[in-house]
Design an enzyme around this catalytic site. Structure first.
Site, PDB file in Angstrom:
ATOM      1  N   HIS A 113     -41.741 -40.750 -34.020  1.00  0.00           N
ATOM      2  CA  HIS A 113     -41.943 -40.457 -35.485  1.00  0.00           C
ATOM      3  C   HIS A 113     -41.439 -41.749 -36.411  1.00  0.00           C
ATOM      4  O   HIS A 113     -41.836 -41.702 -37.631  1.00  0.00           O
ATOM      5  CB  HIS A 113     -40.942 -39.402 -36.046  1.00  0.00           C
ATOM      6  CG  HIS A 113     -41.462 -37.970 -35.622  1.00  0.00           C
ATOM      7  ND1 HIS A 113     -41.206 -37.505 -34.317  1.00  0.00           N
ATOM      8  CD2 HIS A 113     -42.018 -36.929 -36.330  1.00  0.00           C
ATOM      9  CE1 HIS A 113     -41.749 -36.402 -34.201  1.00  0.00           C
ATOM     10  NE2 HIS A 113     -42.293 -35.852 -35.560  1.00  0.00           N
ATOM     11  N   ALA A 114     -41.039 -42.672 -35.668  1.00  0.00           N
ATOM     12  CA  ALA A 114     -40.524 -43.978 -36.609  1.00  0.00           C
ATOM     13  C   ALA A 114     -41.957 -44.838 -37.220  1.00  0.00           C
ATOM     14  O   ALA A 114     -41.693 -45.547 -38.003  1.00  0.00           O
ATOM     15  CB  ALA A 114     -39.907 -44.831 -35.617  1.00  0.00           C
TER      16      ALA A 114
END
Length: 187
Positions: A113-114
């Site tokens: 998700h970064a």
């Protein structure tokens, strides 16, 4: 392989709720390769990971975010998890630090998700990237060319899908740091 990153310094930027393996595996692999690795966070003391379905182990914070400087490091690594990047993407200091690494041509690596942080920093337009499948639409809507691959590298920006790809992700970070600075086109 030990010694590949001797003399190199890597910064991992995270806060509470990082996916446990997404911080620990790259941190340990980069250290094994000879790099000095610091964990920076808006929090001080320690931060707590998320390990699949519950809170994980704490990780010591080596440097407060307010004291982290791009000039002291060769790369920045951004672990995912749902909570960690969501909290960091609304932190102006975190976004400014990511932008500084990018502007300096240094390796910027984001997993799971970064890539939300790369979107917030305005670094994805026209770039080849991957991410966790649930944010694929976010990445595409921000202008990236999303690929269904374990790791995608676009001129020093390394993205990876999920914890199952962490060895490949770590190896690609090592390769990119060894290459040095990257000349970047405008994102």
């Amino acid at each position: 392989m030990p010694g590949q990153l001797d003399g190199k310094r890597i910064l991992i930027l995270a806060t509470n709720g990082f996916e446990q393996s997404e911080l620990e595996v790259p941190r340990d692999r980069l250290r094994d390769a000879g790099a000095a690795v610091d964990v920076a966070s808006p929090k001080t003391g320690e931060i707590k990971g998320w390990d699949h379905k519950d809170w994980g182990r704490p990780v010591p914070v080596d440097k407060p975010l307010a004291e982290a400087r791009e000039g002291d490091y060769d790369a920045i690594v951004l672990p995912g998890g749902q909570i960690n990047p969501d909290l960091l993407r609304v932190n102006p200091q975190a976004i400014a630090l990511i932008k500084a690494f990018y502007a300096a041509g240094k390796t910027v690596a984001a997993v799971c998700h970064a890539p939300w942080l790369l979107i917030e920093a305005g670094l994805v337009q026209g770039r080849r990237m991957t991410s966790y499948s649930s944010i694929k639409t976010d990445v595409i809507n921000a202008g990236a060319r999303w690929e269904d691959a374990s790791v995608v590298t676009d001129n020093g920006v390394v993205t990876s899908r999920n914890p199952g790809d962490l060895e490949d992700f770590s190896n690609k970070i090592i390769e990119e740091v060894r290459e040095g600075r990257h000349r970047r086109r405008a994102a």
